[in-house]
Design a protein around this motif. Structure first.
Motif: not given
Ligand code: HAM
Length: 409
Positions: A188-190, A202-208
């Protein structure tokens, strides 16, 4: 009428009492671990948070309340307390001799987040920061403090821990991780932004989609240097020996950039999706980033609103089991009923509705109040010397002789 600002709330009555109770409990435990109160400003120069919490974090990147004061200084309402505590420690020159300082604080923090349950734009934290302690036993102590606070408050929680490594081993992991991230596409963008600024976030991203891309990510624990490895193992052993349950979570990197070595979070799932109720860790590097020659720091913060929500829910549950809803169908029965209610109140919790209403309306009100027992006096019952009883949980109802009521209940 002027409304309150979106994402803020007034703490009135029950909420205000709960707030006081939580702070009192936190203070009691922290004081027993030799922490003392520090009061920090609600505003700081924006640069403080940019250099500490980090530009890659959502907190600084998207959520900070910033403005220029009349002298054109860039000011921020504090989004968290750690950076201010470090600034205060350095301003007082305590770092010159690596002085041990153990501080606790509480008060408002400000983040421009999307308001929802347990998430506000002005919220409160109880935090502790310990300076000058290199030993991992201090990290362990902080986890003990949190464990004790939550036990005292009757809150169930899951503890997650990780080690993020130190300056010696973190770069090695970073390299491996960047290599892994570069070999994938579809983030994702973030995450693309985080990849450039601070890849471990990046490891923290909540996007599936991102979570799926990360399934085989390299693990920090495989890259830890001997000291970090020994410390992390010791931390786990002492927690086990002291019956503090935990899970090791390789993806726990925390949402702020300043952590190294120990990172931890306490979660609770009774207020919707799993929510972090407290988080913290070690941030030795931060002292250098903010201008010191070196030093040690470790701390945590609890989200008071989230604890209040859980306690309110717990209390509502215990209230259910006790509350009797007493009502009348005819106001002329009020005088006779009030002496009966007075008697019941000697050892029962009774809400009495003085207004005569239809039975169905009373039942609806009793339900809204989460009452457990429903008692209703109508003309027929009064003539018979009885009362209408309904157990609102099992739905069983019957008429009971008033003389037998106390025994029956
Ligand atoms: P944090 O994880 O950003 O850490 O926040 C700590 C706690 O504050 C969270 O676990 C959560 O319960 C609560 N919280 C965060 N944002 C909100 C919000 N918008 N509304 C309600 N509650 C919220 C820190 O702030 C670090 N300074 C903790 C720390 C201290 N690390 C070392 N020392």
């Amino acid at each position: 009428m002027i409304s309150s600002v979106k994402g803020t709330q007034d703490l009135i009555d029950k909420k205000a009492t709960l707030y006081e109770k939580i702070i009192k409990t936190c203070e009691e435990v922290a004081k027993n671990y030799s922490f003392s109160f520090i009061n920090l400003p609600h505003m700081e120069l924006s640069a403080l948070f940019k250099r500490s919490v980090g530009e890659s974090s959502d907190i600084v990147g998207k959520e900070m309340y910033e403005f220029k004061d009349k002298s054109d200084r860039e000011i921020a309402l504090r989004p968290e307390g750690t950076a201010s505590a470090v600034r205060a420690y350095l301003n007082a020159k305590f770092d010159k001799n690596k002085a041990a300082k153990r501080w606790f604080y509480h008060g408002s923090m400000f983040r421009y987040e999307r308001p929802q349950k347990g998430r506000f734009r002005e919220f409160h934290q109880f935090g502790v920061e310990s300076f000058g302690e290199k030993s991992v036993y201090e990290d362990i102590n902080l986890i003990f403090i949190l464990d004790e606070i939550f036990k005292k408050l009757g809150i169930k929680s899951t503890l997650k821990i990780n080690s993020l490594g130190c300056e010696a081993c973190m770069p090695k992991f970073r390299e491996k991780l960047i290599e892994f991230l570069n070999a994938q596409s579809g983030f994702c963008e973030d995450c693309l932004r985080r990849k450039e600024l601070n890849p471990i976030r990046v490891l923290d991203c909540k996007q599936e989609t991102c979570k799926n891309l990360l399934i085989k990510h390299p693990k920090m624990r495989d890259c830890l240097c001997e000291t970090c490895k020994t410390d992390f193992e010791l931390l786990q052993k002492v927690l086990k020996d002291n019956e503090v349950k935990f899970e090791v979570d390789d993806r726990l990197v925390r949402g702020l950039d300043y952590y190294s070595k120990t990172a931890f979070e306490f979660e609770n799932d009774s207020i919707g999706a799993k929510a972090a109720i407290a988080g913290g860790g070690r941030y030795d590097r931060l002292l250098q980033d903010l201008g010191s020659k070196g030093g040690y720091g470790v701390g945590f913060a609890i989200g008071i609103e989230r604890i209040m929500d859980i306690l309110e829910q717990n209390e509502a549950k215990t209230d259910d089991e006790n509350l009797i809803y007493f009502c009348i169908l005819n106001e002329e029965l009020l005088q006779d009923s009030i002496s009966l209610v007075k008697k019941l109140r000697q050892n029962k919790k009774v809400f009495m509705n003085y207004e005569a209403k239809k039975l169905s309306k009373h039942l609806e009100l009793a339900d809204n109040m989460n009452a457990c027992v429903f008692l209703c006096m109508g003309d027929d019952e009064f003539k018979e010397g009885k009362i209408f009883y309904k157990n609102l949980k099992s739905k069983i109802d019957k008429k009971i002789l008033i003389n037998d009521l106390e025994n029956f209940l």
